[in-house]
Scaffold this motif. Structure first.
Motif, PDB file in Angstrom:
ATOM      1  N   MET A  45      -6.317   4.851  -4.965  1.00  0.00           N
ATOM      2  CA  MET A  45      -5.768   3.740  -3.984  1.00  0.00           C
ATOM      3  C   MET A  45      -6.309   2.433  -4.031  1.00  0.00           C
ATOM      4  O   MET A  45      -5.803   1.468  -4.208  1.00  0.00           O
TER       5      MET A  45
ATOM      6  N   GLU B 175       0.792  -1.106   0.012  1.00  0.00           N
ATOM      7  CA  GLU B 175       0.082   0.073  -0.031  1.00  0.00           C
ATOM      8  C   GLU B 175       0.995   1.191  -0.046  1.00  0.00           C
ATOM      9  O   GLU B 175       0.547   2.326  -0.662  1.00  0.00           O
TER      10      GLU B 175
ATOM     11  N   ALA C 216       0.848   4.080  -3.014  1.00  0.00           N
ATOM     12  CA  ALA C 216       0.628   5.436  -2.664  1.00  0.00           C
ATOM     13  C   ALA C 216       1.879   6.317  -3.235  1.00  0.00           C
ATOM     14  O   ALA C 216       1.517   7.338  -3.883  1.00  0.00           O
TER      15      ALA C 216
END
Length: 273
Positions: A159, A120, A124
């Motif tokens: 995202m 993640e 990002a």
């Protein structure tokens, strides 16, 4: 039809005896990039609220990603939709990276004691780079320009890797340079994600990216015209939509609107002798 991402069929929306949407019909296919255009109060943001599963129509049917409003858990459906609102109600001084990471949890603020996974964090940073914000990764929300905030919110919306991205006047309040950076980032995003479907609300044609494929003109809650952008964004139709003479031109894929009709040039007649 598996390629249908959005399907609104004769939807009405009535609030306090006022009709905000009147028999609106719209079909959006995967990979298309739509613009919802019309004067203030035409119902653009209202329609976007239906397409984002935040508002239910009074009559008619609305299907989003194959799920019909009224027969689906809207909280679950909203997690499949990227939403970009320039009036993002963030109150704390979070960094760009932290803001983008809230796209994982779908919250405005970071969830206490939540730790993002390595993947993640990488995603990002990739999205921050895509939006041209790497040099501002650690900059905090109060110190960001309006354009930087807009691009950070697009990265946030991406995202969860949604198949649908909705943008409500993302260029609001931007100067010319910031607007151009935002539109370039949107064009790059659309090129890199050919399956992504987007719907963008605006009342300024200069705020449309080159990659805009379709347009819908909305006036007083009704669809005036809908279809491929080159067929809809014409002098005649846009003038009718805004109830004012407006000349539409296009240069290098970008649209421009000029108040008044451009008169044809008068041929020059040579004088005597």
């Amino acid at each position: 039809m598996p390629d249908v991402v959005l399907n609104a069929d004769k939807i009405d929306l009535v609030r306090e005896r006022r009709t905000l949407l009147d028999r609106v019909t719209l079909t959006v296919l995967r990979g298309e990039h739509w613009a919802l255009i019309g004067p203030n109060g035409a119902g653009k943001s209202t329609l976007l609220g239906v397409l984002g599963a935040y508002t239910h129509p009074t009559r008619g049917t609305a299907e989003i990603l194959g799920r019909r409003l009224g027969r689906v858990d809207v909280q679950e459906l909203r997690r499949l939709i990227g939403q970009v609102n320039p009036r993002h109600p963030l109150e704390s001084a979070r960094t760009v990276r932290e803001i983008v990471l809230t796209g994982v949890t779908g919250t405005i603020e970071l969830v206490p004691r939540w730790t993002p996974a390595e993947g993640e964090l990488r995603r990002a940073d990739e999205l921050i780079a895509l939006m041209g914000l790497t040099h501002r990764t650690d900059a905090r929300w109060p110190n960001l320009s309006q354009g930087e905030r807009g691009r950070a919110l697009i990265a946030r919306a991406l995202m969860p890797d949604p198949p649908l991205l909705l943008l409500d006047e993302p260029a609001t309040g931007l100067d010319v340079a910031a607007r151009e950076r935002l539109l370039a980032a949107l064009d790059q995003l659309r090129a890199e994600r050919p399956d992504l479907t987007t719907v963008l609300v605006t009342h300024h044609l200069e705020e449309l990216p080159v990659s805009t494929s379709h347009a819908l003109l909305l006036r007083e809650g009704r669809v005036l015209a809908s279809g491929p952008s080159g067929e809809v964004l014409t002098t005649e139709l846009v003038s009718a939509c805004f109830d004012h003479p407006i000349t539409i031109s296009r240069n290098n894929g970008r649209w421009a609107a000029t108040a008044g009709r451009v008169r044809p040039a008068v041929p020059h007649s040579p004088g005597p002798g």
